[in-house]
Design an enzyme around this catalytic site. Structure first.
Site, PDB file in Angstrom:
ATOM      1  N   CYS A   2       0.809  -1.195   0.015  1.00  0.00           N
ATOM      2  CA  CYS A   2       0.031  -0.071  -0.147  1.00  0.00           C
ATOM      3  C   CYS A   2       0.920   1.248  -0.105  1.00  0.00           C
ATOM      4  CB  CYS A   2      -0.830   0.024   1.369  1.00  0.00           C
ATOM      5  SG  CYS A   2      -1.676  -1.588   1.495  1.00  0.00           S
ATOM      6  N   ARG A  27       5.097  -0.019  -6.154  1.00  0.00           N
ATOM      7  CA  ARG A  27       5.038  -0.675  -5.228  1.00  0.00           C
ATOM      8  C   ARG A  27       3.969  -1.840  -5.334  1.00  0.00           C
ATOM      9  NH1 ARG A  27       6.070   2.879  -0.443  1.00  0.00           N
ATOM     10  NH2 ARG A  27       4.988   1.525   1.037  1.00  0.00           N
ATOM     11  N   TRP A  74      -2.768  -2.900  -1.557  1.00  0.00           N
ATOM     12  CA  TRP A  74      -2.568  -4.127  -1.685  1.00  0.00           C
ATOM     13  C   TRP A  74      -3.028  -5.124  -0.662  1.00  0.00           C
ATOM     14  CZ3 TRP A  74       0.583  -8.203   0.794  1.00  0.00           C
ATOM     15  CH2 TRP A  74       0.969  -8.937   0.103  1.00  0.00           C
ATOM     16  N   ASN A  98      -1.549   1.998   5.713  1.00  0.00           N
ATOM     17  CA  ASN A  98      -0.568   0.956   5.170  1.00  0.00           C
ATOM     18  C   ASN A  98      -0.348  -0.070   6.772  1.00  0.00           C
ATOM     19  OD1 ASN A  98      -0.697   2.418   3.212  1.00  0.00           O
ATOM     20  ND2 ASN A  98       1.672   2.890   2.997  1.00  0.00           N
ATOM     21  N   GLY A  99      -0.394  -1.172   6.400  1.00  0.00           N
ATOM     22  CA  GLY A  99      -0.175  -2.130   7.717  1.00  0.00           C
ATOM     23  C   GLY A  99      -1.353  -2.892   8.042  1.00  0.00           C
ATOM     24  N   GLU A 478      18.706 -17.533  -6.958  1.00  0.00           N
ATOM     25  CA  GLU A 478      18.226 -15.979  -7.443  1.00  0.00           C
ATOM     26  C   GLU A 478      17.715 -16.432  -8.671  1.00  0.00           C
ATOM     27  OE1 GLU A 478      17.434 -13.570  -6.106  1.00  0.00           O
ATOM     28  OE2 GLU A 478      17.600 -12.130  -7.673  1.00  0.00           O
ATOM     29  N   LYS A 482      13.644 -15.606  -9.683  1.00  0.00           N
ATOM     30  CA  LYS A 482      13.334 -14.336 -10.714  1.00  0.00           C
ATOM     31  C   LYS A 482      12.303 -14.937 -11.603  1.00  0.00           C
ATOM     32  CE  LYS A 482      14.516 -11.478  -9.439  1.00  0.00           C
ATOM     33  NZ  LYS A 482      15.633 -10.827  -8.415  1.00  0.00           N
ATOM     34  N   GLU A 485       8.848 -15.522  -9.915  1.00  0.00           N
ATOM     35  CA  GLU A 485       8.055 -14.209  -9.797  1.00  0.00           C
ATOM     36  C   GLU A 485       7.458 -13.481 -10.972  1.00  0.00           C
ATOM     37  OE1 GLU A 485      11.950 -11.676  -8.312  1.00  0.00           O
ATOM     38  OE2 GLU A 485      10.012 -10.944  -7.588  1.00  0.00           O
ATOM     39  N   HIS A 501      19.926 -36.549  -3.400  1.00  0.00           N
ATOM     40  CA  HIS A 501      19.318 -36.746  -2.340  1.00  0.00           C
ATOM     41  C   HIS A 501      17.780 -36.433  -2.483  1.00  0.00           C
ATOM     42  CE1 HIS A 501      23.232 -37.300  -0.826  1.00  0.00           C
ATOM     43  NE2 HIS A 501      23.656 -36.519  -1.342  1.00  0.00           N
ATOM     44  N   LYS A 601       6.583  -4.130  -4.548  1.00  0.00           N
ATOM     45  CA  LYS A 601       8.006  -3.612  -4.360  1.00  0.00           C
ATOM     46  C   LYS A 601       8.497  -3.506  -3.162  1.00  0.00           C
ATOM     47  CE  LYS A 601      11.836  -2.477  -6.176  1.00  0.00           C
ATOM     48  NZ  LYS A 601      12.806  -3.572  -7.097  1.00  0.00           N
TER      49      LYS A 601
HETATM   50  C1  F6R Z   1      12.542 -10.338  -5.657  1.00  0.00           C
HETATM   51  C2  F6R Z   1      12.616  -9.227  -4.811  1.00  0.00           C
HETATM   52  C3  F6R Z   1      12.109  -9.809  -3.430  1.00  0.00           C
HETATM   53  C4  F6R Z   1      13.101  -8.717  -2.339  1.00  0.00           C
HETATM   54  C5  F6R Z   1      12.376  -8.698  -1.045  1.00  0.00           C
HETATM   55  C6  F6R Z   1      13.238  -8.057  -0.098  1.00  0.00           C
HETATM   56  O1  F6R Z   1      12.999  -9.844  -6.954  1.00  0.00           O
HETATM   57  O2  F6R Z   1      12.692  -8.027  -5.151  1.00  0.00           O
HETATM   58  O3  F6R Z   1      12.443 -10.762  -2.998  1.00  0.00           O
HETATM   59  O4  F6R Z   1      14.339  -8.932  -2.638  1.00  0.00           O
HETATM   60  O5  F6R Z   1      11.169  -8.490  -0.890  1.00  0.00           O
HETATM   61  O6  F6R Z   1      13.157  -6.549  -0.324  1.00  0.00           O
HETATM   62  P1  F6R Z   1      14.117  -5.409   0.052  1.00  0.00           P
HETATM   63  O7  F6R Z   1      15.603  -5.762  -0.399  1.00  0.00           O
HETATM   64  O8  F6R Z   1      13.588  -4.144  -0.188  1.00  0.00           O
HETATM   65  O9  F6R Z   1      14.376  -5.632   1.747  1.00  0.00           O
END
Ligand code: F6R
Length: 606
Positions: A2, A27, A74, A98-99, A478, A482, A485, A501, A601
């Site tokens: 949010c 966000r 959100w 927010n929260g 990683e 990617k 997501e 395993h 985000k």
């Molecule tokens: C994946 C991604 C998330 C963030 C995670 C932590 O592409 O962006 O996994 O890395 O939500 O976010 P920050 O770095 O803002 O604490």
């Protein structure tokens, strides 16, 4: 997550609220709304979906208010729809939040007994009615304090009250909130990014603070109701433009920006003439650090995993990594020689911030590695090492990941050198090699054309695996994250040696598997693991680095070779094709690359 915006001015605020909400779109959100106050009437407009839809609805009405609040939501409590969108208004009070209010069910029962009727399924609506109730018998600040005292959980709030037509109230506990100062108008925002287009002068609320924002004055109160003064900070880049340029998406732009962002970061931390690292004024002596705990979430956690390898290789320090959401609730043995490092792009991730607060409460040494230097984690840590990569807008983290790894690698070199585990000559030669990294990243970008073709197979698959050993294992994790997501297909990152395993059972004919086998000390072992998956029908994409010997293998499906560099720096280069793979696979599927479904985000709720 949010986002909140509030504006009090001497002219209609609707246009600026809408454009600030557009700034908050990055966000991740599913509905939006605004409320303005004019002629003794709270006018509320809300919708499911995008801010452009809200803008269209607003353009058909005449909205005159010179004071207003806006929100992108959100969903946490209640499905994303118009009724559940914020603000939540009664005749007298309008609230954006927010929260999460954890005791909302109990509060709702209490309020329903007193005759309040709830329209939405949200936790937020209890705040609207609680405040209305307390305003009946209390003055403004007391009514707000009494309302906040009833709430369990986290909040950043923006509130309009009909009987106080010249103020916006803000309050914070656990979710970030900032005040911005303009000319004949002032602002409230859940992050400074939303405010930057209007002002570069901001103050941040701390947990427990309340603010009363008028167009020409802002008053702050702490949790005891005492009036307090706040520092006004100048944001560095008021006019920074967040444009995609020639790219179709922010993510693609951010991938291709990495040669510059890595260079900028190296220039901040490395004395390139003397080949030394410039990290000064730490509030503790790095020579005395005996153990390190690295904490983060998601991609930032993968950067922590990388750092563990580097620090262990370059020092004798004990290093552990912790996922923030686990760390904050487990028993921890806090020791005074331990250093806690918090890695976060946004600097606002609720779990990482809570882990930091826990360490501070236990008087530990805390270091923040963040991108947003005005963020809560940056402000709360004993010391901060920014990653200097500029705003990252794409929800999937790319250039910030490289930035986090880079700062942590530089830090590992520094601590290794200070603790005399890394000899001066080795230290200097590693720095010399590091200076070449931006150019190597730039050259490696040319793999995009091949990755684009390969990506279709991953997009069409029902699942894939990413395997690596040593420094390549966190990168495998990683790469899989990617793809999940952005492309919404199952992808699993695994240490290659663990396949036998259990996970080997997943391999079937035609399943795409990424093997990360740079020519480091694990190379031969990883190639053996590659043979094992090929033998079971996997379509293997091998990612390695250029070298004298040709890599050939029967039945190898595809091969991508990045530039050659020292083993320690190879993780930076092998990350690039994986970022591109996720991007192009999502493109094939026609998905929203910058705003993948269900994700945000800045994850400001736990
Ligand atoms: C994946 C991604 C998330 C963030 C995670 C932590 O592409 O962006 O996994 O890395 O939500 O976010 P920050 O770095 O803002 O604490």
């Amino acid at each position: 997550m949010c986002g909140i915006i509030g504006i009090t001015s001497n002219k209609p605020v609707i246009t600026n609220i809408i454009s600030s909400l557009k700034k908050l779109e990055y966000r991740g959100y599913d509905s939006a709304g605004i409320a303005t106050l004019a002629k003794n009437f709270i006018d509320e407009v809300k919708c499911e979906g995008r801010v452009t839809k809200l803008e269209k609805i607003c353009s058909k009405k005449s909205i005159e208010g010179i004071i207003g609040i806006g929100h992108v939501r959100w969903a946490t409590h209640g499905v994303p729809n118009e009724v559940n969108a914020h603000p939540h208004s009664s005749e007298n009070v309008s609230v954006v939040h927010n929260g999460i209010i954890e005791n909302s069910t109990l509060l709702k029962k209490y309020l329903e007994k007193r005759g309040y009727i709830f329209k939405s399924q949200t936790d937020t609506e209890v705040i609207t009615h609680l405040l209305s109730e307390f305003l009946k018998k209390n003055k403004l600040v007391a009514a707000i304090q009494k309302t906040l005292a009833k709430l369990h959980g986290s909040y950043a709030l923006g509130i309009l009250i009909k009987n106080h037509p010249d103020i916006i109230i803000g309050a914070r506990r656990g979710s970030p909130l900032a005040v911005g100062y303009g000319h004949n108008e002032n602002y409230l925002g859940s992050d400074s990014y939303a405010l930057k287009a209007m002002t570069n002068r901001v103050s941040y609320l701390e947990d427990g603070d309340i603010c009363i924002v008028k167009k020409d004055q802002v008053d702050f109160y702490n949790s005891n109701g005492k009036k307090i003064n706040k520092k006004i900070l100048e944001l560095s880049d008021k006019n920074e433009e967040y444009q995609k340029g020639d790219f179709q998406t922010f993510m693609q732009k951010e991938i291709f920006e990495q040669p510059q962002t890595v260079k900028a970061c190296i220039n901040e931390y490395v004395d390139t003439l003397r080949d030394e690292i410039n990290i000064y004024n730490l509030p503790w002596n790095l020579k005395e650090v005996k153990s390190i705990c690295l904490i983060g979430c998601g991609t930032a956690y993968h950067a922590c995993m990388m750092a563990k390898n580097w620090i262990e290789n370059l020092t004798d320090i004990d290093v552990v990594t912790e996922i923030a959401s686990e760390f904050r609730y487990k028993k921890n043995n806090f020791k005074k020689d331990n250093l806690y490092i918090f890695v976060s792009q946004s600097g606002e991730t609720a779990d990482t911030f809570a882990a930091l607060e826990l360490c501070k409460k236990n008087k530990m040494k805390t270091l923040g590695v963040v991108n947003v230097v005005e963020s809560s984690i940056a402000r709360s840590s004993n010391f901060v090492l920014p990653i200097h990569c500029g705003s990252e807008i794409g929800v999937a983290s790319t250039k910030a990941f490289l930035g986090q790894m880079l700062v942590l690698y530089i830090f590992a070199l520094q601590i290794g050198f200070l603790q005399k585990k890394l000899k001066k000559n080795d230290y200097k030669s590693k720095i010399k090699l590091l200076k070449k990294l931006p150019e190597l990243i730039k050259k490696t970008m040319s793999v995009e054309a091949d990755v684009q073709i390969i990506a279709k197979t991953f997009a069409d698959s029902k699942g894939s695996m990413f395997l690596g050993r040593g420094l390549s294992y966190p990168i495998a994790m990683e790469g899989a994250l990617k793809l999940k997501e952005l492309c919404y297909v199952h992808a699993e990152g695994y240490p290659a040696g663990e396949m036998k395993h259990g996970p080997l059972a997943l391999i079937e004919d035609g399943m795409p598997v990424v093997i990360l086998a740079p020519r480091d000390k694990h190379y031969d072992k990883t190639l053996s693991n590659m043979q094992e998956v090929i033998a079971r029908g996997a379509k293997v994409l091998l990612i390695s680095n250029k070298g004298k010997e040709e890599i050939s293998s029967d039945n190898l499906w595809k091969k991508i070779l990045v530039e050659n560099c020292s083993d320690e720096l190879l993780p930076f280069l092998i990350t690039l094709p994986l970022q591109m793979l996720a991007l192009h696979a999502a493109k094939y599927k026609g998905y929203d690359i910058d705003k993948p479904r269900n994700l945000a985000k800045s994850v400001t709720v736990e």
